[in-house]
Design a protein around this motif. Structure first.
Motif, PDB file in Angstrom:
ATOM      1  N   ALA A  15      99.306 -46.417  17.607  1.00 32.58           N
ATOM      2  CA  ALA A  15      99.879 -47.539  18.365  1.00 32.58           C
ATOM      3  C   ALA A  15     100.880 -48.322  17.512  1.00 32.58           C
ATOM      4  N   PHE A  16     100.590 -48.486  16.222  1.00 36.22           N
ATOM      5  CA  PHE A  16     101.479 -49.182  15.289  1.00 36.22           C
ATOM      6  C   PHE A  16     102.816 -48.448  15.206  1.00 36.22           C
ATOM      7  N   VAL A  17     102.775 -47.146  14.942  1.00 34.66           N
ATOM      8  CA  VAL A  17     104.001 -46.353  14.795  1.00 34.66           C
ATOM      9  C   VAL A  17     104.772 -46.335  16.113  1.00 34.66           C
ATOM     10  N   THR A  18     104.062 -46.179  17.218  1.00 33.34           N
ATOM     11  CA  THR A  18     104.706 -46.179  18.534  1.00 33.34           C
ATOM     12  C   THR A  18     105.444 -47.487  18.772  1.00 33.34           C
ATOM     13  N   ALA A  19     104.804 -48.610  18.450  1.00 34.79           N
ATOM     14  CA  ALA A  19     105.419 -49.925  18.666  1.00 34.79           C
ATOM     15  C   ALA A  19     106.625 -50.130  17.755  1.00 34.79           C
ATOM     16  N   VAL A  20     106.514 -49.711  16.499  1.00 35.61           N
ATOM     17  CA  VAL A  20     107.665 -49.827  15.584  1.00 35.61           C
ATOM     18  C   VAL A  20     108.850 -49.059  16.160  1.00 35.61           C
ATOM     19  N   ASN A  21     108.623 -47.819  16.535  1.00 29.60           N
ATOM     20  CA  ASN A  21     109.728 -46.966  16.974  1.00 29.60           C
ATOM     21  C   ASN A  21     110.303 -47.386  18.319  1.00 29.60           C
ATOM     22  N   SER A  57     114.452 -57.022  13.473  1.00 32.08           N
ATOM     23  CA  SER A  57     115.869 -57.384  13.468  1.00 32.08           C
ATOM     24  C   SER A  57     116.728 -56.313  12.799  1.00 32.08           C
ATOM     25  N   SER A  58     116.096 -55.319  12.168  1.00 35.36           N
ATOM     26  CA  SER A  58     116.838 -54.276  11.458  1.00 35.36           C
ATOM     27  C   SER A  58     116.609 -52.877  12.037  1.00 35.36           C
ATOM     28  N   ASN A  59     116.040 -52.803  13.246  1.00 39.36           N
ATOM     29  CA  ASN A  59     115.851 -51.516  13.935  1.00 39.36           C
ATOM     30  C   ASN A  59     115.032 -50.512  13.122  1.00 39.36           C
ATOM     31  N   GLY A  60     113.878 -50.953  12.612  1.00 37.88           N
ATOM     32  CA  GLY A  60     113.017 -50.066  11.830  1.00 37.88           C
ATOM     33  C   GLY A  60     112.558 -48.860  12.632  1.00 37.88           C
ATOM     34  N   HIS A  61     112.399 -47.731  11.934  1.00 39.00           N
ATOM     35  CA  HIS A  61     111.954 -46.490  12.581  1.00 39.00           C
ATOM     36  C   HIS A  61     111.185 -45.646  11.571  1.00 39.00           C
ATOM     37  N   MET A  62     110.043 -45.095  12.015  1.00 37.08           N
ATOM     38  CA  MET A  62     109.195 -44.283  11.149  1.00 37.08           C
ATOM     39  C   MET A  62     109.141 -42.852  11.655  1.00 37.08           C
ATOM     40  N   GLU A  63     109.347 -41.899  10.748  1.00 35.56           N
ATOM     41  CA  GLU A  63     109.066 -40.496  11.030  1.00 35.56           C
ATOM     42  C   GLU A  63     107.968 -40.080  10.061  1.00 35.56           C
ATOM     43  N   VAL A  64     106.824 -39.687  10.599  1.00 39.82           N
ATOM     44  CA  VAL A  64     105.650 -39.387   9.779  1.00 39.82           C
ATOM     45  C   VAL A  64     105.703 -37.943   9.295  1.00 39.82           C
ATOM     46  N   ASP A  65     105.637 -37.780   7.982  1.00 44.65           N
ATOM     47  CA  ASP A  65     105.640 -36.452   7.362  1.00 44.65           C
ATOM     48  C   ASP A  65     104.232 -35.932   7.137  1.00 44.65           C
ATOM     49  N   ASN A  66     103.306 -36.841   6.836  1.00 44.39           N
ATOM     50  CA  ASN A  66     101.961 -36.421   6.444  1.00 44.39           C
ATOM     51  C   ASN A  66     100.995 -37.557   6.713  1.00 44.39           C
ATOM     52  N   GLU A  67      99.758 -37.206   7.077  1.00 46.59           N
ATOM     53  CA  GLU A  67      98.702 -38.200   7.207  1.00 46.59           C
ATOM     54  C   GLU A  67      97.475 -37.712   6.461  1.00 46.59           C
ATOM     55  N   SER A  68      96.683 -38.673   5.970  1.00 45.45           N
ATOM     56  CA  SER A  68      95.431 -38.363   5.286  1.00 45.45           C
ATOM     57  C   SER A  68      94.471 -39.524   5.524  1.00 45.45           C
ATOM     58  N   ASN A  69      93.282 -39.449   4.931  1.00 40.57           N
ATOM     59  CA  ASN A  69      92.295 -40.524   5.079  1.00 40.57           C
ATOM     60  C   ASN A  69      92.030 -40.816   6.572  1.00 40.57           C
ATOM     61  N   ARG A  79     113.377 -45.860   8.075  1.00 40.90           N
ATOM     62  CA  ARG A  79     114.761 -46.324   7.984  1.00 40.90           C
ATOM     63  C   ARG A  79     114.919 -47.618   8.755  1.00 40.90           C
ATOM     64  N   ASN A  80     115.834 -48.434   8.264  1.00 45.23           N
ATOM     65  CA  ASN A  80     116.265 -49.618   9.002  1.00 45.23           C
ATOM     66  C   ASN A  80     117.715 -49.903   8.631  1.00 45.23           C
ATOM     67  N   ASP A  81     118.313 -50.835   9.348  1.00 44.91           N
ATOM     68  CA  ASP A  81     119.735 -51.127   9.156  1.00 44.91           C
ATOM     69  C   ASP A  81     120.007 -51.811   7.819  1.00 44.91           C
ATOM     70  N   THR A  82     118.981 -52.397   7.205  1.00 44.50           N
ATOM     71  CA  THR A  82     119.169 -53.110   5.941  1.00 44.50           C
ATOM     72  C   THR A  82     119.188 -52.152   4.759  1.00 44.50           C
ATOM     73  N   TRP A  83     118.204 -51.264   4.685  1.00 45.87           N
ATOM     74  CA  TRP A  83     118.001 -50.440   3.493  1.00 45.87           C
ATOM     75  C   TRP A  83     118.365 -48.968   3.683  1.00 45.87           C
ATOM     76  N   GLY A  84     118.676 -48.555   4.910  1.00 46.73           N
ATOM     77  CA  GLY A  84     118.908 -47.133   5.144  1.00 46.73           C
ATOM     78  C   GLY A  84     117.574 -46.408   5.229  1.00 46.73           C
ATOM     79  N   GLU A  85     117.534 -45.153   4.776  1.00 47.64           N
ATOM     80  CA  GLU A  85     116.315 -44.354   4.877  1.00 47.64           C
ATOM     81  C   GLU A  85     115.683 -44.163   3.511  1.00 47.64           C
ATOM     82  N   MET A  86     114.356 -44.213   3.478  1.00 49.27           N
ATOM     83  CA  MET A  86     113.623 -43.961   2.241  1.00 49.27           C
ATOM     84  C   MET A  86     112.253 -43.374   2.562  1.00 49.27           C
TER      85      MET A  86
END
Length: 108
Positions: A15-21, A57-69, A79-86
């Motif tokens: 739900a967190f990732v869905t809401a962010v995206n 305010s910076s259009n954050g977006h998450m693409e999940v590569d891996n999950e654990s725990n 990625r967001n408009d402020t910092w680009g992708e990391m």
């Protein structure tokens, strides 16, 4: 290879990732426990200020590569408009009521 958001194991994290995206502030806030806290790169931050600046305010977006725990630890491309992708890591603490009481993020 990214994991589809709908396939994430933990319902609160999904739900967190869905809401962010979706840039869904109301949905995002509804998954957080009252008094939820967060940290970025090991330093506690003001939650309301951080999510406004780093997500909404910076259009954050998450693409999940891996999950654990059991789905409560993620490796993502964020990625967001402020910092680009990391590459970032995320850790979530989820209460018995299914809300997120704390999340921690930082560069991976």
């Amino acid at each position: 290879m990214t994991i589809q958001t709908s396939k994430l194991s933990d319902p609160a994290v999904r739900a967190f990732v869905t809401a962010v995206n979706a840039h869904d502030r109301e949905g995002f806030l509804s998954i957080l426990a009252p008094g939820a806290t967060m940290a970025d790169d090991g330093t506690d931050r003001d939650l309301a200020d951080w999510i406004e600046r780093e997500i909404f305010s910076s259009n954050g977006h998450m693409e999940v590569d891996n999950e654990s725990n059991r789905g409560r630890d993620l490796l993502t491309h964020y990625r967001n408009d402020t910092w680009g992708e990391m590459r970032t890591r995320w850790h979530f603490e989820v209460g018995d009521d299914g809300t997120i009481s704390r999340f921690e993020t930082g560069q991976a």
